[in-house]
Design a protein around this motif. Structure first.
Motif, short mmCIF file in Angstrom:
data_model
loop_
_atom_site.label_atom_id
_atom_site.label_comp_id
_atom_site.label_asym_id
_atom_site.label_seq_id
_atom_site.Cartn_x
_atom_site.Cartn_y
_atom_site.Cartn_z
N HIS A 121 0.84 -1.21 0.00
CA HIS A 121 0.00 0.00 0.00
C HIS A 121 0.87 1.26 0.00
O HIS A 121 0.64 2.18 -0.78
N GLU A 122 1.88 1.28 0.88
CA GLU A 122 2.74 2.47 1.01
C GLU A 122 3.55 2.73 -0.26
O GLU A 122 3.95 3.87 -0.51
N SER A 123 3.79 1.70 -1.05
CA SER A 123 4.57 1.85 -2.29
C SER A 123 3.68 2.26 -3.46
O SER A 123 4.13 2.29 -4.61
N GLY A 124 2.42 2.53 -3.19
CA GLY A 124 1.51 2.96 -4.25
C GLY A 124 0.85 1.81 -4.98
O GLY A 124 0.42 1.97 -6.13
N GLU A 125 0.76 0.65 -4.33
CA GLU A 125 0.12 -0.54 -4.91
C GLU A 125 0.72 -0.89 -6.27
O GLU A 125 0.02 -0.90 -7.29
N PRO A 126 2.03 -1.19 -6.30
CA PRO A 126 2.71 -1.53 -7.56
C PRO A 126 2.25 -2.88 -8.12
O PRO A 126 1.48 -3.60 -7.47
N ALA A 127 2.74 -3.21 -9.31
CA ALA A 127 2.40 -4.49 -9.93
C ALA A 127 2.76 -5.65 -9.02
O ALA A 127 2.04 -6.64 -8.94
N ALA A 128 3.87 -5.51 -8.31
CA ALA A 128 4.25 -6.53 -7.33
C ALA A 128 5.20 -5.91 -6.31
O ALA A 128 5.91 -4.95 -6.62
#
Length: 195
Positions: A121-128
């Protein structure tokens, strides 16, 4: 809800372990797969989907009173990709990602699972989001639902690792937790296991 579901892969035979079915090998009074399932159940993640295949009834019996959803993969003998597909196809509509748990990683804790979900979540909801220990990639991995089409295209005995390598939208998440690189493949590794 965290927006992330857990998919616990418990379908493979684990032939390198020998004659005994690896996921049901007992350590600390519990089967390997039960340690992983309990960590998921005690985390903030919901639901916990368990993909069975080889010896499915025995795995189901080992987990019977836990609040998990069992999904059987009849094609488990065709390789890991079939279990990834079975797990992703069982995701609830509201799940934006899946945390992929391996049934042979009993050192993974509920707190590690929660930290990975928070990191996603904190990483911006990346692909993985892939945990790393001293630069080495490990598990469990959080995989966005946006990659479901890529997972559907997999075949044979391959996981998500190959198509996650080199993608700019994959975040590496450094940790000091040895659990992310400690899976049990052989009797020797099992013998060294300390919970």
């Amino acid at each position: 809800m965290s927006g992330v579901a857990a998919i616990l892969l418990a379908a493979g035979r684990g032939t390198r372990f020998g004659e005994e079915f690896k996921l049901l090998a007992q350590v600390g009074g519990k089967a390997l797969v039960r340690h992983v399932a309990e960590a998921a159940v005690h985390s903030s993640i919901n639901p916990v989907i368990v993909v069975t295949g080889y010896s499915a009834e025995a795995v189901r019996a080992e987990l019977q009173e836990l609040p998990v959803q069992i999904v059987h993969n009849p094609f488990f003998a065709d390789g890991l990709s079939t279990s990834l597909k079975a797990g992703f196809s069982a995701l609830p509509l509201e799940a934006r990602a899946a945390l992929m748990l391996l049934g042979d990683m009993p050192l993974v804790s509920a707190s590690l699972i929660d930290a990975l979900v928070a990191g996603w979540h904190e990483s911006g909801e990346p692909a993985a989001l892939v945990p790393t220990l001293n630069g080495r990639r490990g598990n469990p991995v959080v995989i966005s639902r946006d990659l479901q089409a890529a997972i559907e295209s997999l075949s044979g005995d391959v996981g998500a690792g190959p198509f996650l390598r080199g993608r700019p939208d994959v975040v590496e998440w450094p940790t000091a937790d040895n659990a992310v690189v400690q899976d049990i493949d052989t009797k020797e590794e099992f013998g060294k296991l300390r919970l």
